[in-house]
Design an enzyme around this catalytic site. Sequence first.
Site, short mmCIF file in Angstrom:
data_model
loop_
_atom_site.label_atom_id
_atom_site.label_comp_id
_atom_site.label_asym_id
_atom_site.label_seq_id
_atom_site.Cartn_x
_atom_site.Cartn_y
_atom_site.Cartn_z
N HIS A 50 0.98 -1.13 0.10
CA HIS A 50 -0.06 -0.03 -0.03
C HIS A 50 0.90 1.09 -0.07
CE1 HIS A 50 -4.06 -1.97 1.81
NE2 HIS A 50 -3.52 -2.60 0.96
N GLU A 52 1.39 3.71 2.16
CA GLU A 52 2.02 3.95 3.47
C GLU A 52 3.05 2.91 3.65
OE1 GLU A 52 -2.42 5.21 3.72
OE2 GLU A 52 -1.32 3.33 2.92
#
Length: 144
Positions: A50, A52
């Site tokens: 992802h 992040e």
Amino acid sequence: MDEFMQAAIDEARMGRAQGGIPIGSVLVRGGQLVSRGRNKRVQEDNAIKHGEMDALMNAGRQRTYRDTVLYTTLMPCYMCAGTIVQFKIPKVVVGEARTFGESKEFLESHGVEVVILDLPECVEMMREFIAAEPTLWNEDIMEL
């Protein structure tokens, strides 16, 4: 617009241009960019890449994260929120939480300051993506 949120948006746009999911993130310390990342689940066939997580991986080993701020174009999922809590990142600045906002209370309950900017640019980017790629979006959030 804040330069760090702009950097996260730029990452999201690059991810989308590569055929991926338009979510970008940057890690900042003391007003300096530490790392950048974008959702690469499609590009790298990696279930946990992802935006992040990519930004944190790109930061490499850090002695501490207690003096950092994570900027992200979309409210983090629980996996990313768990990592934020585990690394004791004290503040997350979010471009938008309309599309996906489930982890806000979780983050705040663990002492993380969550700032939601509700940027039309981020809202529109996700709206366009979900309209064009509903199956891919549902795969990303495990709703298939």
